[in-house]
Design a protein around this motif. Structure first.
Motif, PDB file in Angstrom:
ATOM      1  N   HIS A 388      35.357  27.493  32.809  1.00  0.00           N
ATOM      2  CA  HIS A 388      34.981  26.611  31.703  1.00  0.00           C
ATOM      3  C   HIS A 388      33.678  25.867  32.009  1.00  0.00           C
ATOM      4  CE1 HIS A 388      35.386  23.757  28.411  1.00  0.00           C
ATOM      5  NE2 HIS A 388      35.316  22.763  29.272  1.00  0.00           N
ATOM      6  N   ARG A 389      32.838  25.736  31.011  1.00  0.00           N
ATOM      7  CA  ARG A 389      31.582  25.017  31.180  1.00  0.00           C
ATOM      8  C   ARG A 389      31.578  23.709  30.385  1.00  0.00           C
ATOM      9  NH1 ARG A 389      31.796  27.350  34.872  1.00  0.00           N
ATOM     10  NH2 ARG A 389      30.561  29.065  35.712  1.00  0.00           N
ATOM     11  N   SER A 390      31.793  23.784  29.088  1.00  0.00           N
ATOM     12  CA  SER A 390      31.805  22.576  28.261  1.00  0.00           C
ATOM     13  C   SER A 390      32.488  22.884  26.935  1.00  0.00           C
ATOM     14  CB  SER A 390      30.377  22.059  28.012  1.00  0.00           C
ATOM     15  OG  SER A 390      29.621  23.034  27.309  1.00  0.00           O
ATOM     16  N   GLY A 391      32.768  21.794  26.198  1.00  0.00           N
ATOM     17  CA  GLY A 391      33.389  21.943  24.884  1.00  0.00           C
ATOM     18  C   GLY A 391      34.859  22.302  24.979  1.00  0.00           C
ATOM     19  N   VAL A 392      35.338  23.006  23.953  1.00  0.00           N
ATOM     20  CA  VAL A 392      36.747  23.417  23.901  1.00  0.00           C
ATOM     21  C   VAL A 392      36.968  24.588  24.850  1.00  0.00           C
ATOM     22  CG1 VAL A 392      38.571  24.324  22.398  1.00  0.00           C
ATOM     23  CG2 VAL A 392      36.962  22.618  21.517  1.00  0.00           C
ATOM     24  N   LEU A 393      38.098  24.584  25.524  1.00  0.00           N
ATOM     25  CA  LEU A 393      38.443  25.644  26.472  1.00  0.00           C
ATOM     26  C   LEU A 393      38.452  27.008  25.770  1.00  0.00           C
ATOM     27  CD1 LEU A 393      39.391  26.030  29.471  1.00  0.00           C
ATOM     28  CD2 LEU A 393      41.721  26.036  28.559  1.00  0.00           C
ATOM     29  N   SER A 394      37.824  27.984  26.388  1.00  0.00           N
ATOM     30  CA  SER A 394      37.731  29.316  25.782  1.00  0.00           C
ATOM     31  C   SER A 394      39.040  30.089  25.947  1.00  0.00           C
ATOM     32  CB  SER A 394      36.589  30.100  26.433  1.00  0.00           C
ATOM     33  OG  SER A 394      36.574  31.437  25.981  1.00  0.00           O
ATOM     34  N   LEU A 395      39.343  30.906  24.945  1.00  0.00           N
ATOM     35  CA  LEU A 395      40.521  31.777  25.005  1.00  0.00           C
ATOM     36  C   LEU A 395      40.216  33.085  25.725  1.00  0.00           C
ATOM     37  CD1 LEU A 395      41.974  31.459  21.376  1.00  0.00           C
ATOM     38  CD2 LEU A 395      42.987  30.547  23.460  1.00  0.00           C
ATOM     39  N   LYS A 396      38.948  33.316  26.045  1.00  0.00           N
ATOM     40  CA  LYS A 396      38.528  34.620  26.549  1.00  0.00           C
ATOM     41  C   LYS A 396      39.290  35.053  27.792  1.00  0.00           C
ATOM     42  CE  LYS A 396      34.466  37.265  28.042  1.00  0.00           C
ATOM     43  NZ  LYS A 396      33.013  37.218  28.343  1.00  0.00           N
ATOM     44  N   SER A 397      39.377  34.182  28.795  1.00  0.00           N
ATOM     45  CA  SER A 397      40.040  34.576  30.049  1.00  0.00           C
ATOM     46  C   SER A 397      41.522  34.830  29.830  1.00  0.00           C
ATOM     47  CB  SER A 397      39.838  33.494  31.124  1.00  0.00           C
ATOM     48  OG  SER A 397      40.502  32.308  30.770  1.00  0.00           O
ATOM     49  N   PHE A 398      42.152  34.048  28.938  1.00  0.00           N
ATOM     50  CA  PHE A 398      43.564  34.244  28.644  1.00  0.00           C
ATOM     51  C   PHE A 398      43.787  35.594  27.957  1.00  0.00           C
ATOM     52  CE2 PHE A 398      43.145  29.602  28.774  1.00  0.00           C
ATOM     53  CZ  PHE A 398      44.186  29.260  29.622  1.00  0.00           C
ATOM     54  N   LYS A 399      42.937  35.901  26.981  1.00  0.00           N
ATOM     55  CA  LYS A 399      43.079  37.162  26.246  1.00  0.00           C
ATOM     56  C   LYS A 399      42.856  38.362  27.164  1.00  0.00           C
ATOM     57  CE  LYS A 399      41.925  35.585  21.567  1.00  0.00           C
ATOM     58  NZ  LYS A 399      40.969  35.711  20.439  1.00  0.00           N
ATOM     59  N   GLU A 400      41.838  38.267  28.012  1.00  0.00           N
ATOM     60  CA  GLU A 400      41.547  39.374  28.939  1.00  0.00           C
ATOM     61  C   GLU A 400      42.703  39.578  29.912  1.00  0.00           C
ATOM     62  OE1 GLU A 400      37.886  38.360  30.789  1.00  0.00           O
ATOM     63  OE2 GLU A 400      36.631  39.111  29.134  1.00  0.00           O
ATOM     64  N   TYR A 401      43.251  38.489  30.413  1.00  0.00           N
ATOM     65  CA  TYR A 401      44.360  38.575  31.364  1.00  0.00           C
ATOM     66  C   TYR A 401      45.577  39.226  30.709  1.00  0.00           C
ATOM     67  CZ  TYR A 401      47.934  37.145  34.721  1.00  0.00           C
ATOM     68  OH  TYR A 401      48.966  37.158  35.630  1.00  0.00           O
ATOM     69  N   ILE A 402      45.913  38.728  29.514  1.00  0.00           N
ATOM     70  CA  ILE A 402      47.082  39.267  28.808  1.00  0.00           C
ATOM     71  C   ILE A 402      46.873  40.725  28.445  1.00  0.00           C
ATOM     72  CG2 ILE A 402      48.421  39.094  26.668  1.00  0.00           C
ATOM     73  CD1 ILE A 402      48.066  36.048  26.851  1.00  0.00           C
ATOM     74  N   ASN A 404      44.964  42.952  30.037  1.00  0.00           N
ATOM     75  CA  ASN A 404      45.080  43.758  31.257  1.00  0.00           C
ATOM     76  C   ASN A 404      46.525  43.915  31.698  1.00  0.00           C
ATOM     77  OD1 ASN A 404      42.301  44.059  31.368  1.00  0.00           O
ATOM     78  ND2 ASN A 404      42.001  42.297  32.713  1.00  0.00           N
ATOM     79  N   LYS A 405      47.287  42.823  31.613  1.00  0.00           N
ATOM     80  CA  LYS A 405      48.694  42.883  31.997  1.00  0.00           C
ATOM     81  C   LYS A 405      49.481  43.758  31.035  1.00  0.00           C
ATOM     82  CE  LYS A 405      50.644  40.688  34.760  1.00  0.00           C
ATOM     83  NZ  LYS A 405      51.057  40.917  36.167  1.00  0.00           N
ATOM     84  N   SER A 406      49.120  43.698  29.749  1.00  0.00           N
ATOM     85  CA  SER A 406      49.813  44.514  28.742  1.00  0.00           C
ATOM     86  C   SER A 406      49.556  45.987  28.975  1.00  0.00           C
ATOM     87  CB  SER A 406      49.355  44.115  27.329  1.00  0.00           C
ATOM     88  OG  SER A 406      49.695  42.780  27.057  1.00  0.00           O
ATOM     89  N   GLU A 407      48.317  46.330  29.353  1.00  0.00           N
ATOM     90  CA  GLU A 407      48.002  47.727  29.647  1.00  0.00           C
ATOM     91  C   GLU A 407      48.803  48.210  30.843  1.00  0.00           C
ATOM     92  OE1 GLU A 407      43.812  47.752  30.145  1.00  0.00           O
ATOM     93  OE2 GLU A 407      43.379  47.712  27.986  1.00  0.00           O
ATOM     94  N   TYR A 408      49.001  47.324  31.837  1.00  0.00           N
ATOM     95  CA  TYR A 408      49.801  47.692  33.016  1.00  0.00           C
ATOM     96  C   TYR A 408      51.247  47.913  32.613  1.00  0.00           C
ATOM     97  CZ  TYR A 408      52.500  47.149  37.278  1.00  0.00           C
ATOM     98  OH  TYR A 408      53.389  47.339  38.297  1.00  0.00           O
ATOM     99  N   VAL A 409      51.752  46.983  31.768  1.00  0.00           N
ATOM    100  CA  VAL A 409      53.149  47.122  31.311  1.00  0.00           C
ATOM    101  C   VAL A 409      53.321  48.385  30.500  1.00  0.00           C
ATOM    102  CG1 VAL A 409      54.913  46.108  29.834  1.00  0.00           C
ATOM    103  CG2 VAL A 409      53.608  44.647  31.376  1.00  0.00           C
TER     104      VAL A 409
END
Length: 477
Positions: A388-402, A404-409
Motif C-alpha cells: 500500500h502507498r496511499s489512499g484507500v487500500l487496493s483490492l489488487k493483492s487480495f484478488k491476485e492471491y485468491i 492464484n489459490k483458486s487456480e491451485y484448488v
C-alpha cells in the motif's frame, strides 16, 4: 418525612439565604447548600451531586444568566430556578429558553416558592429512578443477550463476535478446572493454541504453560523432549536434563499436532494420561507428573482410528473433553473485526498509517474458502498493507492471491458421487448446462453480496461477460 435530594441556594444577600433555608426546612427539605458568592457555584457542583440550583439573577462577580449558561453546558442534568426582583417578561422568556425550569419574581409567595422547589426535586428524583431502572434493564438485557462470560479477559486475545465461538468460550469455562485431558480440534490457523492458553488462564493450574509441536518427532526425540533423560542415556547425554513435563509441573502442557504422533510415542502418552507416570530416557524408574495435558490437532482422529493411524485407546482417553473450533469460512461475521485488527498491527509493524479498506473487501474475503483460516487472512492483510502507498487500500493483492489459490484448488479438486460442495443435487433429473450456469451465477452473486466484480472473479470470467449473462437471463424470463 420526604427524602428529598439536595439543592443549592445562591444569593449575594445572606439574610435571604437564611429566610429561604428556614422556609424549606419547615417543609421537610433538609439537604440544603447555600452560597453568597456566585464564583463558588461551579466548583461546588463539580464536587457534589446537586440536582437543583435556586439562584438570583443579579449578583456580583458572575450573574445568574452567566451561571445558567455554564450549568447547562457542564451539568445539563441540573435544574435551575431563578428568584429575582427583575419583573421583565423578555428576561424571563430568555431564561426559560436557555433551560431554566422556573422564573419567580420577588417578593414571591411562600407557597409558590415551596411548590416550585418541590416540583423540581420530585422531577429530579423521578428522573434518577427512571435512569436507574433503565440502566438495570439494559444491564440485564445485555447479560441475557450477550451471554456474558465470567472470565471475559481470558478470551481477549481471540477476536470474535461469532455465536459458535461464544458457545465454545462458555464450554471452556465449564471444563477448565477438570483434571481430564482436553482435545482441541480444528483446521490449521484457527487459533488452537490461543484457545488452549485461554483454558490455562481460567484454570487453577498456575504452573507454567508450555507448548510443543510433536509432528515429525521420532520416538527418541519425543521422549527426550517431554520426559528428559539421564546422564549417559545416549551419546552426547553428558548430564541429566529435565523434560517439558517437569517444567510444566502444576501447569499445562500443550501437545500440538497430536495426530502426527508415531505409535510408540502414543503408547507412552497414553501411560502418562492414564496414571501420570513416565520414564526419562535412560531410566527404569517411573516418575510422576501433575501437569495437565491439552492435545491439539488439525486431523480427524476419529477417521484415523479405523485406518490404524491413531490408537483407539488413546483416542477415547483424549476425547472425553473435545473442543471443535470452526473454520473462518463458518465465522464470516468475524472477518470485518479481524481485518480491522490486522490492518492496525500490520500498519504499526511497517510504520505506516493504517489504510482505509474499500467496502468491496469484506464481500471479496467472505467469498473465499480460507484453507489457512485466520493465519492466512493475517498474511493476506500484511501483504496488502506492505504494498500500500496511499489512499484507500487496493483490492489488487487480495484478488491476485485468491485467483492464484483458486487456480491451485481447481487443479487439485476432485468430485465424488455427492457432487461439489454447494452444487444442486443431481441424483434425480440431470440438470442442463443452462441450469448449472444460472445456479453458479446466482450463487456467486449471493456469496459476493451482489458485487458483480467479485462475482465475476469467482466465476473466472470478466465483468462484461457476467453482465451479458445477466441481461440474457433477464430477457429469457
Amino acid at each position: 418525612m420526604n427524602n428529598y435530594p439536595p439543592l443549592l441556594l445562591v444569593d449575594d444577600e445572606q439574610h435571604i439565604l437564611l429566610s429561604y433555608t428556614t422556609m424549606l426546612r419547615t417543609e421537610g427539605i433538609e439537604k440544603i447548600f447555600t452560597l453568597n458568592d456566585s464564583r463558588e457555584v461551579i466548583p461546588l457542583l463539580e464536587k457534589k451531586s446537586i440536582p437543583l440550583v435556586v439562584l438570583d439573577l443579579n449578583m456580583p462577580h458572575i450573574s445568574g444568566a452567566e451561571l445558567l449558561d455554564k450549568i447547562k453546558l457542564d451539568f445539563p442534568h441540573v435544574a435551575v430556578i431563578f428568584i429575582t426582583a427583575i419583573n421583565d417578561l423578555e428576561t424571563a422568556v430568555e431564561c426559560m429558553k436557555k433551560g431554566a425550569l422556573d422564573y419567580l419574581v420577588k417578593p414571591v409567595e411562600n407557597s409558590r416558592f415551596i411548590s416550585s422547589v418541590k416540583k423540581a426535586l420530585e422531577l429530579s428524583s423521578l428522573r434518577e429512578e427512571v435512569s436507574s431502572l433503565r440502566h438495570h434493564i439494559l444491564s440485564l438485557r445485555q447479560h441475557l443477550l450477550s451471554d456474558r462470560l465470567e472470565h471475559e479477559d481470558a478470551f481477549s486475545t481471540i477476536l470474535t463476535q461469532n455465536k459458535k465461538m461464544r458457545a465454545i468460550f462458555h464450554y471452556i469455562e465449564t471444563v477448565a478446572e477438570s483434571l481430564e485431558p482436553i482435545l482441541i480440534m480444528g483446521e490449521t490457523g484457527v487459533g488452537k493454541e490461543l484457545v488452549s492458553k485461554a483454558i490455562y488462564d481460567i484454570s487453577s493450574f498456575k504452573g507454567k504453560f508450555l507448548a510443543v509441536n510433536v509432528a515429525g518427532l521420532d520416538d527418541t526425540m519425543f521422549s527426550d523432549t517431554l520426559f528428559g533423560h539421564k546422564k549417559g542415556a545416549y551419546t552426547g547425554a553428558d548430564k541429566n536434563r529435565e523434560g517439558l513435563i517437569v517444567k510444566a509441573s502444576g501447569g499445562t502442557l500443550l501437545l500440538d499436532e497430536i495426530g502426527n504422533l508415531n505409535d510408540m510415542s502414543q503408547i507412552k502418552l497414553l501411560r502418562l494420561i492414564e496414571d501420570g507416570t513416565y520414564y526419562p530416557l535412560g531410566s527404569d524408574k517411573p516418575e510422576k507428573s501433575n501437569a495437565r495435558i491439552i492435545a491439539a490437532t488439525n486431523r480427524d482422529l476419529h477417521r484415523l482410528v479405523p485406518a490404524m493411524k491413531f490408537r483407539e485407546d488413546l483416542y477415547y482417553r483424549l476425547c472425553s473433553i473435545q473442543i471443535q473450533i470452526p473454520p473462518l469460512r463458518e465465522r464470516l461475521d468475524d472477518i470485518p473485526l479481524l481485518v480491522d485488527h490486522f490492518l492496525d498491527i500490520s500498519a504499526r509493524s511497517l510504520k505506516k498509517k493504517k489504510p482505509t479498506p474499500p467496502i468491496e473487501l469484506i464481500p471479496l474475503l467472505s467469498s473465499y474458502f480460507f484453507p489457512g483460516n485466520i493465519r492466512e487472512l493475517k498474511a493476506m492483510v500484511f501483504d496488502a498493507v506492505a504494498k500500500h502507498r496511499s489512499g484507500v487500500l487496493s483490492l489488487k493483492s487480495f484478488k491476485e492471491y485468491i485467483k492464484n489459490k483458486s487456480e491451485y484448488v481447481d487443479s487439485t479438486i476432485s468430485f465424488n458421487n455427492t457432487g461439489a460442495p454447494g452444487m444442486p443435487d443431481i441424483s434425480g433429473r440431470f440438470p442442463t448446462l443452462k441450469e448449472i450456469d444460472t445456479f453458479l451465477v446466482s450463487e456467486a452473486l449471493k456469496r459476493s453480496n451482489g458485487n458483480q466484480g467479485i462475482a465475476a472473479s469467482m466465476l473466472g470470467i470478466t465483468r462484461q461477460a457476467l453482465n451479458s449473462r445477466l441481461k440474457r437471463t433477464k430477457k429469457e424470463q
